[in-house]
Design an enzyme around this catalytic site. Sequence first.
Site, PDB file in Angstrom:
ATOM      1  CB  THR A  11    -110.193  54.303  67.000  1.00 32.88           C
ATOM      2  OG1 THR A  11    -110.669  54.586  65.695  1.00 32.88           O
ATOM      3  CG2 THR A  11    -110.005  55.598  67.762  1.00 32.88           C
ATOM      4  N   GLY A  38    -110.201  46.526  51.430  1.00 34.34           N
ATOM      5  CA  GLY A  38    -109.994  46.875  50.023  1.00 34.34           C
ATOM      6  C   GLY A  38    -111.282  47.411  49.414  1.00 34.34           C
ATOM      7  CD  GLU A 144    -108.460  39.207  42.546  1.00 33.31           C
ATOM      8  OE1 GLU A 144    -107.855  38.678  41.598  1.00 33.31           O
ATOM      9  OE2 GLU A 144    -109.680  39.086  42.731  1.00 33.31           O
ATOM     10  CG  HIS A 170    -105.883  39.763  49.887  1.00 34.63           C
ATOM     11  ND1 HIS A 170    -106.332  40.646  48.940  1.00 34.63           N
ATOM     12  CD2 HIS A 170    -106.903  38.906  50.093  1.00 34.63           C
ATOM     13  CE1 HIS A 170    -107.581  40.337  48.593  1.00 34.63           C
ATOM     14  NE2 HIS A 170    -107.948  39.294  49.293  1.00 34.63           N
TER      15      HIS A 170
HETATM   16  C1  LIG Z   1    -110.184  42.733  42.871  1.00 35.32           C
HETATM   17  C2  LIG Z   1    -110.652  42.916  44.278  1.00 35.32           C
HETATM   18  N1  LIG Z   1    -111.081  44.134  44.668  1.00 35.32           N
HETATM   19  C3  LIG Z   1    -111.495  44.364  45.920  1.00 35.32           C
HETATM   20  C4  LIG Z   1    -111.498  43.371  46.885  1.00 35.32           C
HETATM   21  C5  LIG Z   1    -111.996  43.679  48.249  1.00 35.32           C
HETATM   22  O1  LIG Z   1    -111.023  43.577  49.233  1.00 35.32           O
HETATM   23  P1  LIG Z   1    -111.466  43.337  50.746  1.00 35.32           P
HETATM   24  O2  LIG Z   1    -111.756  41.883  50.902  1.00 35.32           O
HETATM   25  O3  LIG Z   1    -110.277  43.779  51.545  1.00 35.32           O
HETATM   26  O4  LIG Z   1    -112.657  44.177  50.996  1.00 35.32           O
HETATM   27  C6  LIG Z   1    -111.073  42.092  46.532  1.00 35.32           C
HETATM   28  C7  LIG Z   1    -111.087  41.028  47.542  1.00 35.32           C
HETATM   29  O5  LIG Z   1    -110.499  39.988  47.439  1.00 35.32           O
HETATM   30  C8  LIG Z   1    -110.651  41.845  45.201  1.00 35.32           C
HETATM   31  O6  LIG Z   1    -110.275  40.618  44.828  1.00 35.32           O
END
Ligand SMILES: Cc1ncc(COP(=O)(O)O)c(C=O)c1O
Length: 372
Positions: A11, A38, A144, A170
């Site tokens: 962790t 994200g 993104e 990503h």
């Molecule tokens: C604009 C945007 N914000 C947030 C996220 C969330 O990211 P995560 O998939 O890492 O939770 C994404 C996911 O592709 C996204 O395209």
Amino acid sequence: MQRVIASGKFTMGENVLRFEQQFAEKFGVRHALMVSSGSAANLVGVAALSFLKDRPLRSGDEAIVPAISWATTYYPLQQYGLKLRFVDVDLPTLNLDVRMLERALTPRTRMVVAVSILGNPAALDVLRQFCDRHDLILFEDNCESMGATLNGKQCGTFGDIGTFSSFFSHHISTMEGGVLATDNTELYHTARALRAHGWTRDLPSDTKIYDKRDDDFFEAYRFILPGYNARPLELSGAVGVEQLKKLDRMVAIRRENAVLFTSLFKNDERFIIQQENGQSSWFAFTIILNPAMKIDRKKVLAALKEADIGYRIITGGNFLRHDVVKYFDYDCVGEMRNADIAHDRGFFVGNHPRDLKPQIERLHEVLRKAAG
Ligand SMILES: Cc1ncc(COP(=O)(O)O)c(C=O)c1O
């Protein structure tokens, strides 16, 4: 990953910290906080703004948002009681149409959420100036668009908070993972506490967000904020350190692929492709079938499927057309005409940090025929 496994420490620890330090250095921000995704970065970011000592975000405050983004751009805003003011996107760039900003502004506006769609920088310079002029928070969801730049500045660093995703597909991958970037130390400390149970243990001793007492027994498990567990694994931190070293090279390859894609599609009036603002990091290639022409999208998508070429809706299409919007407090600033066009006439195919020239040629061939 083998080294982390052998260490027996899984962790959040020294590998995550190393990743955060290198991320902050690479992007030129004071603080970077790694979280589990994200989406978690967006959640912890909005939560941190809601627990600021001075002028926190409050329920009923308004946020100006683009009509196209990922669902978890919007969810934390709903969860913290904000009212959303949706603004259409600009069709060529697919990012928020900044000509609508003045109309979107009300006395209750506290924040603008900037999203750079699929690698393409939003008009972050204009949005930053607008926020400064009206004393608004700029929240930049850059999940993104890691590696994209506008006027030589990294996307994700224009906002008071910038968020990044390192999900599998990503620009860098830590399998799952995300980063919150900010120059604001109070926000950073608040987000650090929120990331791990809202406790104080991860805060430096000189933090100003709470007063430490002389009681180690209590301080070891002292809770100050209603937080989450959004901690990343050490495995993700260790992978992130290696991935970050490759980011520039991987983005350069994505851009080379984009040069070919653009040259093949840009002069064909049947297809509207994403117009770069600044330097895109080219997450994907968007194609919108020209609404002035009668091209059947179903037929085009069937041809792609037949050719075994993957495709999908542009991010999530027009967010207002998803069932979940019924849970939101929102209104629309004008019509969402372009978001609807992207929703009904568009799709994207993926890019990848590998030479895709033969695949892009083939994509062109398939679409050229299918669009008639
Ligand atoms: C604009 C945007 N914000 C947030 C996220 C969330 O990211 P995560 O998939 O890492 O939770 C994404 C996911 O592709 C996204 O395209």
